[in-house]
Design an enzyme around this catalytic site. Sequence first.
Site, mmCIF file in Angstrom:
data_model
loop_
_atom_site.group_PDB
_atom_site.id
_atom_site.type_symbol
_atom_site.label_atom_id
_atom_site.label_comp_id
_atom_site.label_asym_id
_atom_site.label_seq_id
_atom_site.Cartn_x
_atom_site.Cartn_y
_atom_site.Cartn_z
ATOM 1 N N LYS A 201 38.465 52.174 5.597
ATOM 2 C CA LYS A 201 39.354 52.284 4.508
ATOM 3 C C LYS A 201 38.978 52.685 3.175
ATOM 4 O O LYS A 201 38.213 52.042 2.390
ATOM 5 C CB LYS A 201 39.715 50.628 4.578
ATOM 6 C CG LYS A 201 41.360 50.761 3.740
ATOM 7 C CD LYS A 201 41.569 49.460 2.920
ATOM 8 C CE LYS A 201 41.186 49.581 1.513
ATOM 9 N NZ LYS A 201 41.979 50.516 0.680
ATOM 10 N N GLU A 276 27.679 47.117 -2.695
ATOM 11 C CA GLU A 276 27.389 47.872 -3.875
ATOM 12 C C GLU A 276 28.522 47.789 -5.106
ATOM 13 O O GLU A 276 29.609 48.209 -4.736
ATOM 14 C CB GLU A 276 27.077 49.341 -3.564
ATOM 15 C CG GLU A 276 26.084 49.416 -2.240
ATOM 16 C CD GLU A 276 25.170 50.561 -2.439
ATOM 17 O OE1 GLU A 276 24.197 50.522 -1.852
ATOM 18 O OE2 GLU A 276 25.990 51.498 -2.736
ATOM 19 N N CYS A 310 29.237 53.634 -11.231
ATOM 20 C CA CYS A 310 28.719 52.596 -10.991
ATOM 21 C C CYS A 310 27.674 52.457 -11.923
ATOM 22 O O CYS A 310 27.101 51.709 -12.468
ATOM 23 C CB CYS A 310 28.761 52.050 -9.825
ATOM 24 S SG CYS A 310 27.648 53.245 -8.820
ATOM 25 N N GLU A 411 31.593 45.972 -18.173
ATOM 26 C CA GLU A 411 31.655 47.424 -17.495
ATOM 27 C C GLU A 411 33.190 47.957 -17.701
ATOM 28 O O GLU A 411 34.309 47.448 -16.974
ATOM 29 C CB GLU A 411 31.631 47.305 -16.003
ATOM 30 C CG GLU A 411 31.574 48.442 -15.040
ATOM 31 C CD GLU A 411 31.704 48.641 -13.700
ATOM 32 O OE1 GLU A 411 32.507 47.806 -13.107
ATOM 33 O OE2 GLU A 411 30.905 49.254 -13.222
HETATM 34 P P1 NAP Z 1 37.684 47.650 -6.184
HETATM 35 O O1 NAP Z 1 38.898 47.396 -6.800
HETATM 36 O O2 NAP Z 1 37.059 46.670 -5.939
HETATM 37 O O3 NAP Z 1 38.196 48.505 -4.635
HETATM 38 C C1 NAP Z 1 37.135 49.089 -3.816
HETATM 39 C C2 NAP Z 1 37.866 49.151 -2.497
HETATM 40 O O4 NAP Z 1 38.444 47.627 -2.124
HETATM 41 C C3 NAP Z 1 39.162 49.929 -2.465
HETATM 42 O O5 NAP Z 1 39.223 50.548 -1.021
HETATM 43 C C4 NAP Z 1 40.230 48.611 -2.573
HETATM 44 O O6 NAP Z 1 41.502 48.875 -1.975
HETATM 45 C C5 NAP Z 1 39.434 47.697 -1.725
HETATM 46 N N1 NAP Z 1 39.856 46.240 -1.958
HETATM 47 C C6 NAP Z 1 40.438 45.866 -3.036
HETATM 48 N N2 NAP Z 1 40.774 44.398 -2.635
HETATM 49 C C7 NAP Z 1 40.461 44.041 -1.478
HETATM 50 C C8 NAP Z 1 40.449 42.957 -0.738
HETATM 51 N N3 NAP Z 1 40.969 41.892 -1.270
HETATM 52 N N4 NAP Z 1 39.681 43.057 0.500
HETATM 53 C C9 NAP Z 1 39.189 44.134 1.186
HETATM 54 N N5 NAP Z 1 39.209 45.262 0.286
HETATM 55 C C10 NAP Z 1 39.712 45.292 -0.962
HETATM 56 O O7 NAP Z 1 37.092 48.909 -7.208
HETATM 57 P P2 NAP Z 1 37.555 50.209 -7.603
HETATM 58 O O8 NAP Z 1 38.309 50.038 -8.613
HETATM 59 O O9 NAP Z 1 38.064 51.143 -6.448
HETATM 60 O O10 NAP Z 1 36.188 50.768 -8.107
HETATM 61 C C11 NAP Z 1 35.738 50.649 -9.199
HETATM 62 C C12 NAP Z 1 34.724 49.768 -9.092
HETATM 63 O O11 NAP Z 1 33.520 49.974 -8.018
HETATM 64 C C13 NAP Z 1 33.816 49.705 -10.461
HETATM 65 O O12 NAP Z 1 33.429 48.206 -10.749
HETATM 66 C C14 NAP Z 1 32.210 50.313 -10.147
HETATM 67 O O13 NAP Z 1 31.238 49.870 -10.655
HETATM 68 C C15 NAP Z 1 32.406 49.961 -8.437
HETATM 69 N N6 NAP Z 1 31.491 50.918 -7.804
HETATM 70 C C16 NAP Z 1 29.933 50.514 -7.459
HETATM 71 C C17 NAP Z 1 29.368 51.573 -6.817
HETATM 72 C C18 NAP Z 1 28.157 51.341 -6.527
HETATM 73 O O14 NAP Z 1 27.415 51.959 -5.652
HETATM 74 N N7 NAP Z 1 27.241 50.214 -6.858
HETATM 75 C C19 NAP Z 1 29.791 52.907 -6.681
HETATM 76 C C20 NAP Z 1 30.982 53.285 -7.161
HETATM 77 C C21 NAP Z 1 32.014 52.159 -7.729
HETATM 78 P P3 NAP Z 1 42.529 49.353 -3.171
HETATM 79 O O15 NAP Z 1 42.449 50.877 -3.277
HETATM 80 O O16 NAP Z 1 43.932 49.368 -2.127
HETATM 81 O O17 NAP Z 1 42.398 48.584 -4.343
#
Ligand code: NAP
Length: 508
Positions: A201, A276, A310, A411
């Site tokens: 997904k 991650e 990230c 962040e």
């Molecule tokens: P996010 O809101 O946590 O979403 C990530 C993914 O999870 C998306 O596909 C999202 O779908 C899905 N998701 C949301 N709620 C969910 C739930 N309740 N159950 C299952 N899946 C769910 O993160 P983002 O806003 O896309 O990305 C930004 C964040 O990612 C930042 O905090 C960043 O630090 C982190 N990040 C970390 C790394 C690493 O390697 N450590 C790398 C890149 C990014 P939707 O699109 O529908 O919301």
Amino acid sequence: MSNHITSDPPSRRTPEPVHPEHAAAPGVHRHLNLIAGQWVPPSGGAYYSIRNPARPGECLGEFANSTAADVAAAVGAAAGAASAWADTPAPQRGAILSRLAQLLDDSRDELARIVTLEQGKALGEAAGEVGRAAAEARFMAGEAARPVGSTYPSERAGLSCQTVAEPLGVVATISPWNFPVVTPVRKIAPALAWGNTVVFKPAMLTPWSAVYLMHLLDRAGLPPGVVNLITGSGSVAGEALIHDARVGGISFTGSTDVGRRIYEGAARRLARVQLELGGKNPAVVFDCEDLDGAAREIVAAAFLCSGQRCTAISRVIVSDDQAEALAGRIVDYVSRIKVGDGLDPETTMGPLVSHGQLRSVAQYVRDGIASGCPTLAGGRALTEDPERDGYYHAPTVFDRVPADSPLALEEIFGPVLPILRVHSFEDAIAIANSTRYGLAASLFTSRLGYVHDFSRRVQAGMIHINHGTASQAHVPFGGVKESGQGAYSIGHTASEFYTNVKAVYVRW
Ligand code: NAP
Ligand code: MG
């Protein structure tokens, strides 16, 4: 629609059909889910559209808004394909990954364009991301042929003892929008190398790269059902996926809050997780002879992908005596950043990914200004009407930021770099460790004693000395504290997530 890519690359077996009963608006391509090798419409008949963050008036396509029933069908397909895929000789699985790597390289320009259109990053960065995905896929292709398991001496005569590594079965991969090609490949390639099947997904904002990747996997010769794509929301499709009892492991990259929720849910049925999550990555500058080199590395690591990484450097912690000189050089490098449409070859920083992201970043910046932190560069959104002109924010640098400011602790995930001035190296280490995160950390110094101290005492999964927070395609990658949980991804440590150890005793 004014973008020029209207079709996906040719597939061998699974062309995406146009469903007349689900016709999109004229000129807009409607993309479906991939389940068991077939492109199928979502069971609820609902779609959502995505927009170009540089020109939000431009619709890039429509994508399936999947239901729990669609997810169940995809998990069923992955479960059905699991045993044949696990029995496929590992070098054959690796050969498919080799072909995937080659196809990623061959389609780099076209796929990079899709990444820029849906995500916003500059085209050169997008091409770099595709190249990096190819490199990671290539590493995993080799991994499929490397030894797994061990042979042990036995306590008894006539008995042999060994361990083998077995796949988990169905793995759920859930990715964010900032790296729509490399993050999925970083999950799917090791899953396949070690014999797992996948339900993927992608983030709602960046499903187009995901659809393209499915076509590449098909052209690489992947059998139907081994990787299945479900687009749609985290709250519906994501939730259904993480709670499906047939899913043996969940590899998630995204925010700490969603990661925690996934961990809690997985704990109830003891499913394995690889998380991650976020970061607030410090660059400490102390006794540094090459301040210009430090500033160059810091600015690159802070503003790539408009700071939506990230591992972005998101705070600078510098000794009082070098602060003025370093800040001047940082501002100089920031002034050379060209903000614009990522497709423009002059652009070095694109828009933020969405209006929501722009609002959130702009609010942090307004609060920072209101709290009295001096703004050395930027300090505002660049468009009056973002829905018309794009989600642009100026690269922004704050000086003299207090260690307890939200700018220093949270962040922001945008082009905002706070500078914190400190008196002692002890203070620098204490502040570096003062957030809930522990992903990456950089030190710029000419003193060997600091190198040792910093590497040992800073709480982070990845340490960089005189180097920005850039990772490589074969080196373990992950975080501690609230930045991650489970096996590190990239490189051989990924096997700790994607395989189970089985001990086998044989008497003869
Ligand atoms: P996010 O809101 O946590 O979403 C990530 C993914 O999870 C998306 O596909 C999202 O779908 C899905 N998701 C949301 N709620 C969910 C739930 N309740 N159950 C299952 N899946 C769910 O993160 P983002 O806003 O896309 O990305 C930004 C964040 O990612 C930042 O905090 C960043 O630090 C982190 N990040 C970390 C790394 C690493 O390697 N450590 C790398 C890149 C990014 P939707 O699109 O529908 O919301
Ligand atoms: Mg989000």
